[in-house]
Design an enzyme around this catalytic site. Structure first.
Site: not given
Length: 704
Positions: A595, A592, A665
């Site tokens: 996001t 996506n 991360e």
């Protein structure tokens, strides 16, 4: 470089729960009502080491609304002698009120439970605790290295290849440098909150966590319960960053609910989170690089030191960040720790990689300067064909593609490599770059997909959406695997009754869950005959990816990235402003883009904060932190954050059914180094200690 897409995966999609969140319909752990709910308030020690001599409970028990005070004399017994997540024993700190020892400032010594939160707080603040105080030691520095020892964490402590000293001696250019990073704290927007109750002989916990199986398993072990008798729910989570695992507040809530036989809620205060929610340890790192005149590395040594508590060994494996990055004939890395009278550190976004990349990527920049080579070109010359230490093939490695694309978009070719020559009024301007890497792993997970009689599909998987958009990503993955529109898919997550699944951590969540959802959805699709009637109860297929993941060929699997930053430095005031940042990533197939970009930009913003602001300082006299709140602990504010761009190159993982690697991360990795390298380029002064505060800029008369 964002690639075109077909189907749901790869298309920008607003969060499926977005409307509920912005309208308040989505309830978080501390907001859900329960009949006869009582409230617990933790009482923390005011000394850093010693024993609890006495607790004056009688006056407090007589205060309005107070139901009980739990402490080491009357609390339920728990068992911490088990092996928990990641194959390590639990931090004994979660075994609350089991003895009279105090092992750091902010150690939980009691829990006051009352009818209301206000009554519990007032009584907790009135509780008098008497201590026999002992001398404590909280002084971390590189000088503690002789007391340190290596400890294997989620990666081995020490890895060696080749003759380091011989290769250093044969090197034409050597840099031998030390870097430090301070203690840092994760402060998710939603504090840690848990409500515990017994329902029909079963323990129910509504919590804010990164994995309900994780917390349920820890509670079952601690309280010696049948795992089937523990249910943990965590539907909406307002941030985690590694801090929301098994913590003191959950254990305290279960203890109180057990004693009182009614629901009890315990919420950490913001100040308590600085003692009880874990943190990133400070690090002292030494990097030695030896190279030929053309910049080709002969030797790479990365040594890292961090602190831990006296009761639990947690390693911040900063040196591990160097093992996958650059080719060298000799490659030595080791992470060591020293125990102090401090709380136990924990996983914090990009554990190891975030501080480790600051040291390594700063040292690479210094080597490039010494060799007279462009920093990007130096990295190109040391690009490995296989894992530099492991010798394993890479699943895919598109780091250089990230640098090429980033350099083009950032205007790197127009950069004057000389430091301190570009000026705009009172500002010195500079640009810097750094590489980023984070492992791309997957863990076995289960998922169930049901074809409903009304033509919709329900996906049940014990995922955790900690604000990353995982619920939405899994909706897209399921829609493509089922070949249906996204509005026909409902994804249910955050409930330990849904079965075993990976936690939200280590950038493994969406990769692990997506694999399980895809397997179940594809099997269901194959089993459905065209036009067949669906019974009222639906048709369900369940997957378990343990066998498929166990059969994966051994490879070095990582996400990669290139970070770029431009800074302006006022030499008269020491003020630093990051003017722009660009990150280009090779992080598998992007599920996506909407996001995903948020995740990258969020990590890069945190990198600015890490480079310029974040620093928790311990008072050696008291053993506690100065300013343990968001007034004293500085983070990047809106004024500190410039226009940040994040994009990616095409990089699907051929071994993953959706092509996913993981992105949570890597946005922070290398970001602080890029800013620090830009500050050097602007001023001609190196800063090897984070954060780069204005006073450090002003005081630096040469190399800092």
């Amino acid at each position: 470089m964002t690639t075109a897409t077909r189907g749901a995966v790869g298309s920008a999609h607003t969060r499926v729960e977005g409307r509920d969140k912005v309208t308040g319909a989505a309830r978080y752990a501390g907001e859900i009502p329960f009949a006869e709910l009582a409230h617990g308030w933790l009482v923390l020690s005011t000394v850093a080491r010693g024993r609890v001599r006495a607790i004056d409970t009688e006056p407090v028990l007589g205060m309005p609304g107070v139901l009980t005070v739990l402490h080491h004399h009357n609390a339920p017994r728990v068992d911490t002698g088990y092996i928990g997540i990641m194959g390590v024993p639990p931090d004994p700190s979660v075994g609350l009120f089991q003895h009279d020892r105090v092992l750091h400032m902010g150690w939980p010594v009691a829990l006051v439970v009352a009818e209301t939160s206000e009554q519990a707080r007032e009584a907790a603040e009135a509780l008098v605790v008497h201590y026999d105080q002992e001398p404590h030691d909280v002084a971390f520095s590189a000088e503690r290295e002789p007391e340190a020892h290596p400890v294997d964490g989620h990666v081995p402590a020490a890895v060696e290849k080749g003759d380091l000293e011989a290769q250093l001696a044969a090197s034409a250019v050597v840099v031998d440098l030390e870097y430090t990073t301070p203690e840092e704290h994760h402060n998710p927007m939603e504090p840690h909150a848990a409500t515990a109750l017994w329902e029909g002989g079963r323990l129910e916990v509504v919590d804010s966590n990164q994995g309900t199986n994780w917390v349920a398993g820890e509670l079952a072990n601690l309280f010696s319960l049948d795992p089937a008798s523990v249910r943990v729910r965590s539907e909406h989570v307002g941030g985690g960053f590694g801090s929301k695992g098994a913590r003191a507040h959950q254990v305290a809530a279960v203890m109180a609910a057990t004693v009182l036989q009614r629901p009890v809620r315990v919420v950490m205060t913001r100040r308590q989170m600085f003692s009880l929610a874990g943190y990133r340890s400070p690090t002292a790192q030494r990097v030695r690089l030896g190279a030929d005149p053309d910049g080709r590395l002969r030797a790479l040594e990365h040594r890292s030191l961090n602190q831990t508590s006296t009761v639990h060994e947690f390693i911040e494996p900063s040196a591990g960040a160097s093992r996958s990055m650059y080719a060298a004939d000799a490659h030595h890395t080791v992470s060591r720790l020293v125990p102090l009278d401090v709380p136990t550190p924990t996983w914090m976004r990009a554990p190891g990689e975030a501080p480790g990349s600051f040291a390594l990527e700063s040292a690479l920049d210094e080597l490039a300067e010494k060799c007279g080579i462009d920093p990007i070109e130096l990295r190109v010359r040391n690009e490995p064909e296989v894992g530099p230490v492991s010798g394993l093939p890479f699943g895919s490695r598109n780091l250089i593609a990230c640098f090429r694309e980033g350099a083009r978009r950032f205007g790197w070719a127009d950069r004057d490599p000389r430091p301190g020559v570009r000026r705009e009024g009172r500002w010195l301007l500079g640009t810097g770059t750094a590489a980023a890497s984070f492992p791309a792993m997957a863990m076995p997970s289960t998922a169930a997909v049901t074809a409903e009689a009304d033509g919709t599909f329900t996906v049940r998987i014990n995922a955790a959406d900690i604000g990353t958009g995982a619920r939405t990503a899994l909706t897209l993955v399921a829609a493509d695997a089922l070949d249906v529109p996204t509005d026909r898919v409902l994804v249910l997550i955050g409930d330990s009754d849904l079965g075993a699944a990976m936690i939200a951590g280590g950038s493994m969540g969406t990769r692990s869950w997506g694999w399980a959802v895809t397997a179940a959805a594809e099997e269901l699709r194959r089993s459905l005959a065209p036009g067949a009637d669906i019974p009222p109860e639906g048709i369900t297929v369940r997957s378990n990816t343990a066998e498929a993941i166990g059969a994966l060929t051994q490879k070095e699997r990582h996400s990669f990235g290139a970070q770029f930053a431009e800074v302006a430095v006022d030499p008269a005031t020491g003020e630093i402003r990051v003017r722009r940042m660009l990150g280009i990533f090779a992080a598998g197939r992007i599920v996506n883009p909407l996001t995903a970009r948020n995740q990258f930009v969020g990590g890069m913003t945190w990198g600015i904060s890490m480079a310029l602001h974040e620093e928790a300082v311990r008072d050696r006299t008291s053993g506690g932190l100065y300013g343990a709140d968001l007034a004293g602990y500085h983070v990047a504010a809106h004024a500190d954050v410039p226009h940040i761009e994040a994009d990616w190159v095409d990089d699907p993982d051929p071994d993953d059914p959706v092509g996913i690697k993981g992105i949570g991360e890597i946005g922070i990795v290398g970001a602080a180094a890029a800013v620090a390298n830009a500050v050097w380029h602007a001023t001609g002064v190196r800063h090897r200690d984070l954060p780069i505060r204005p006073d450090r800029v002003l005081l630096a008369g040469g190399d800092a």
